[in-house]
Design a protein around this motif. Structure first.
Motif, PDB file in Angstrom:
ATOM      1  N   UNK A  19       1.116  -1.112  -0.056  1.00 44.65           N
ATOM      2  CA  UNK A  19      -0.086  -0.012   0.387  1.00 44.65           C
ATOM      3  C   UNK A  19       1.217   1.407   0.350  1.00 44.65           C
ATOM      4  N   UNK A  20       2.455   0.896   0.821  1.00 48.15           N
ATOM      5  CA  UNK A  20       2.659   1.925   0.925  1.00 48.15           C
ATOM      6  C   UNK A  20       4.076   2.860  -0.191  1.00 48.15           C
ATOM      7  N   UNK A  21       4.937   1.387  -0.312  1.00 54.32           N
ATOM      8  CA  UNK A  21       5.899   0.673  -1.243  1.00 54.32           C
ATOM      9  C   UNK A  21       4.900   1.081  -2.193  1.00 54.32           C
ATOM     10  N   UNK A  22       5.220   1.798  -3.159  1.00 55.51           N
ATOM     11  CA  UNK A  22       4.265   1.605  -5.143  1.00 55.51           C
ATOM     12  C   UNK A  22       5.259   2.085  -6.094  1.00 55.51           C
ATOM     13  N   UNK A  23       5.667   1.397  -7.101  1.00 55.80           N
ATOM     14  CA  UNK A  23       6.175   1.482  -8.394  1.00 55.80           C
ATOM     15  C   UNK A  23       5.788   2.894  -8.196  1.00 55.80           C
ATOM     16  N   UNK A  24       6.761   3.045  -9.467  1.00 56.63           N
ATOM     17  CA  UNK A  24       6.666   4.697  -9.998  1.00 56.63           C
ATOM     18  C   UNK A  24       7.894   4.859 -11.182  1.00 56.63           C
ATOM     19  N   UNK A  25       7.112   4.915 -12.334  1.00 55.82           N
ATOM     20  CA  UNK A  25       7.744   5.320 -13.566  1.00 55.82           C
ATOM     21  C   UNK A  25       9.191   6.716 -13.331  1.00 55.82           C
ATOM     22  N   UNK A  26       8.233   7.423 -12.739  1.00 62.26           N
ATOM     23  CA  UNK A  26       9.246   8.441 -12.867  1.00 62.26           C
ATOM     24  C   UNK A  26      10.443   8.545 -11.409  1.00 62.26           C
ATOM     25  N   UNK A  27      10.871   7.687 -11.057  1.00 55.77           N
ATOM     26  CA  UNK A  27      12.150   7.356  -9.991  1.00 55.77           C
ATOM     27  C   UNK A  27      12.834   6.710 -10.721  1.00 55.77           C
ATOM     28  N   UNK A  28      13.648   7.035 -10.929  1.00 55.03           N
ATOM     29  CA  UNK A  28      14.986   6.362 -11.155  1.00 55.03           C
ATOM     30  C   UNK A  28      15.121   4.560 -11.105  1.00 55.03           C
TER      31      UNK A  28
END
Length: 712
Positions: free
Chosen positions: A394-403
């Motif tokens: 819920x809190x640690x999510x995938x993020x394409x904008x982060x390296x």
């Protein structure tokens, strides 16, 4: 001096290098007791061997529960040298917190002292190693009195690397119970490099340790000091957990110990500011003071900066345990006071190695000047939670904008300003309560209204501290309520006057339904605002001055706002109405008894005076039934105000209702049933008596319930 007991890139390897470099330098000092780096490293190596003999294997976990002093640092390093991870556990914590952490972390051993043996043995089943009494564990203690000696390293040091677990920080979870954030060596080493660069740490520094063992800042302090070769000075008093601790002793301690660097939580920083402003004193020798753990306003930061002078850097730091303590900082030096400084909190720019974003409703970075949820990425980001895959996802999510393609959703709201400085808005859950499945961006408007009102309330000259949060005085009814800590005897500091002030300041927009003056804001163990302990306001019609009520009835602006003295007309009228309803429903039961249960109240053949007693019993049964019906209709709000969880409150409400309404039908049916009619007797026992037992158990649970432990 002992060689490295693990691969490169470990916390204990960092300290071991300092021990080889300067073994006679003082590493830790508490009162008159101190340890050099040589003593610290040697004793930690010996204790590591003892812990291994007691079953602590590489990859395992050890809870460390020791009081303030020097021995706790020996124990922490010993656990790391054994190839395991430590779970910091404050031995003075409430029993419920001890039990929860020990059950959740399931440590292989607990390192403690004899004085805490009974509580910790009762709280969990792990093997205890008391460093002050166990013969094999006590041996390292004697090293403090001996000259610095060469320590024999283990024949086969455990293989430990950067990605191995170093410690487990317990922090507030979505369920209200603390959850364990899994922190690796690489996370803390990345944080250390950021601290070393931003803080300018050197071996000449003397760093003050004020935090308690259970909090992440405690680990941050010792890593900053012992990783650099500086001296860690431990305060003999606990400024975090001991609300009676005298902050007046802090300046004298800082001067006597020649402190150069220290970190305080916001509550302690406010107390210190008040003390220095009143006495005209300072903190000579301190070159860096950092403040964190709660919203700290720019006005407060600049005020403390002025009191300490330009030789001291005053930083506002922001971060979460799940991202290894600190992620951003704001330096007040060179910042001029500006209008509205009492309404903003600037937490600045990321530490080296950290990345910070403000996300819009679509989960991507928002533009400058837009409010959104703060997300953190970078080398300090931990792997998630122990035993909590759902919370982790819920809190640690995938993020394409982060390296790295992964960020932590903090639950905090902020604004990224055009100059790149992050402005902290609020912790959403503190303002509106547990978010559940809601993301902070979905409650953005409600939080922003509270933040605006809080800033306006802080601007009142009589208000020292303020909070505006959302409460639910009635099921489904949400409203903003302000809480103000005011100067004693200040004019216009009553609740009604403060409400009128906000009415004018906010032009009638998003004005709190009431302002409640309080002697101080309630705090959690970590010193943060405890919204669950805030009192609910009285109904507006009970609190406005009589003259204001009259003005309100004639159309005066804001005449019904909450504030000072009041009238009892409302409670008396409500009480009379409730009694009348009980009589109506009870009378209805009395009238219909002979219709529904013919013959059940027939007292023919019952001699006097027993027939009168039975009539009294029947009357009480009918009134109890009437009271149950009335309570079912209006009692839930009263149960909710007692602050228990909503589900438990609902069950308790139904249990009390059943206890009241049950007697009328039950006794009438029993009186009409033959003693040998076993099918009907059995059916009634299960229909009436078993629910009575369950209702009693629900009431016991309600009475014994306590708020969740370990709040942030």
């Amino acid at each position: 001096m002992s060689g490295d007991t693990g691969r490169a890139g470990t916390l204990h390897g960092l300290v071991e290098r300092q021990a080889r470099r300067a073994p006679a330098a003082v590493a830790v000092r508490c009162g008159e007791r101190e340890l050099t780096y040589g003593e610290l490293d040697g004793r930690a190596s010996r204790l590591a061997a003892v812990l291994a003999e007691h079953g602590l294997a590489p990859g395992g976990r050890a809870a460390v529960a020791l009081g303030r002093g020097t021995e706790v640092y020996v124990a922490l390093l010993a656990v790391l040298k054994a190839g395991a991870a430590y779970v910091p556990l404050e031995p003075s914590a409430p029993d419920a917190l001890l039990r929860h952490v020990l059950a959740d972390a399931a440590p292989d051993v607990v390192v403690t002292e004899e004085v805490h043996r009974v509580r910790l043995a009762d709280a969990g089943g792990a093997r205890l190693v008391c460093v002050d009494t166990a013969a094999e564990a006590k041996a390292p203690l004697a090293e403090a009195e001996a000259p610095v000696a060469e320590a024999e390293p283990p024949s086969a040091p455990p293989a430990v690397g950067p990605e191995d677990l170093a410690c487990v920080f317990y922090t507030s979870g979505s369920t209200g119970l603390p959850v364990g954030a899994l922190v690796e060596h690489r996370n803390l080493l990345a944080a250390y490099e950021g601290w070393r660069e931003v803080y300018g740490l050197t071996a000449e520094d003397r760093i003050l340790q004020t935090a308690s063992l259970e909090f992440d800042v405690f680990t941050a302090d010792w890593v900053r000091a012992l990783g650099t070769g500086a001296t860690l000075v431990v305060t003999p008093f606990n400024l975090t957990l001991d609300r009676t601790a005298d902050v007046g002793a802090l300046p004298a301690l800082v001067a006597a110990e020649r402190i150069t660097v220290l970190e305080l939580n916001v509550r302690t920083a406010r107390r210190l500011t008040g003390l220095l402003a009143a006495t005209g004193g300072g903190l000579p020798g301190v070159r860096l003071l950092t403040v964190g753990a709660e919203k700290w306003y720019l006005e407060e930061q600049l005020g403390l900066q002025r009191l300490l002078g330009e030789r001291t850097r005053v930083l506002n730091v922001y971060g979460l345990a799940e991202a290894t303590v600190d992620s951003t900082y704001f330096d007040a030096q060179g910042t001029a006071a500006a209008d509205g400084a009492e309404r903003v909190s600037l937490v600045g720019r990321p530490f080296p190695g950290a990345r910070v974003y403000v996300l819009g409703p679509d989960g991507t970075p928002a533009g400058h000047g837009l409010t959104g949820e703060i997300a953190i990425g970078g080398a300090g980001l931990t792997r998630g939670y122990l035993n909590r895959p759902a919370d982790t996802a819920r809190r640690f999510v995938r993020a394409d904008f982060d390296p790295d393609g992964r960020v932590l959703l903090t639950g905090d709201l902020g604004v990224l300003r055009a100059d790149g400085v992050l402005e902290f808005t609020a912790r959403a859950a503190t303002v509106v309560g547990p978010l559940g499945a809601e993301r902070p961006t979905t409650v953005l408007a409600r939080v922003r209204a509270a933040v605006r009102a809080e800033g306006a309330l802080r601007g009142h000259p009589a208000v020292r501290e303020a909070a505006v949060v959302e409460v639910e005085p009635r099921p489904g009814q949400r409203q903003l309520v302000g809480y103000a800590v005011t100067a004693p005897g200040a004019e216009g500091a009553d609740g009604w006057s403060l409400s009128q002030y906000l009415e004018a300041e906010l032009d009638g927009s998003s004005v709190p339904a009431a302002v409640v003056p309080v002697p101080e804001l309630p705090r959690t163990r970590a010193g943060k605002l405890d919204r669950t302990a805030l009192p609910l306001p009285a109904p507006p019609e009970h609190t406005a001055p009589r003259s204001a009520k009259a003005g309100g009835r004639s159309g005066g602006k804001g005449g019904g706002k909450a504030g000072g003295g009041g009238s009892w007309d409302g409670p008396v009228a409500n009480g009379c109405a409730a009694v009348l309803c009980v009589l109506v429903f009870g009378g209805g039961a009395w009238v219909t008894t002979d219709v529904l249960f013919p013959g059940s109240t027939d007292l023919t053949g019952v001699p006097s005076p027993y027939d009168a007693l039975f009539r009294l019993l029947y009357l009480c049964e009918n009134l109890a039934f009437g009271a149950g019906i009335v309570y079912l209709s209006i009692g839930f709000e009263a149960v909710l105000r007692l602050g228990r969880p909503r589900r438990l409150s609902a069950l308790t409400h139904l249990a009390i209702t059943w206890l009241l309404v049950n007697w009328w039908p039950q006794d009438n049916l029993y009186r009409l049933t033959r003693a040998d009619d076993w099918p009907r007797e059995t059916a009634m026992v299960f229909a009436f008596n078993v629910p009575l037992m369950l209702a009693a158990l629900v009431l016991v649970r309600f009475v014994l319930w306590r708020p969740p432990v370990g709040k942030e």
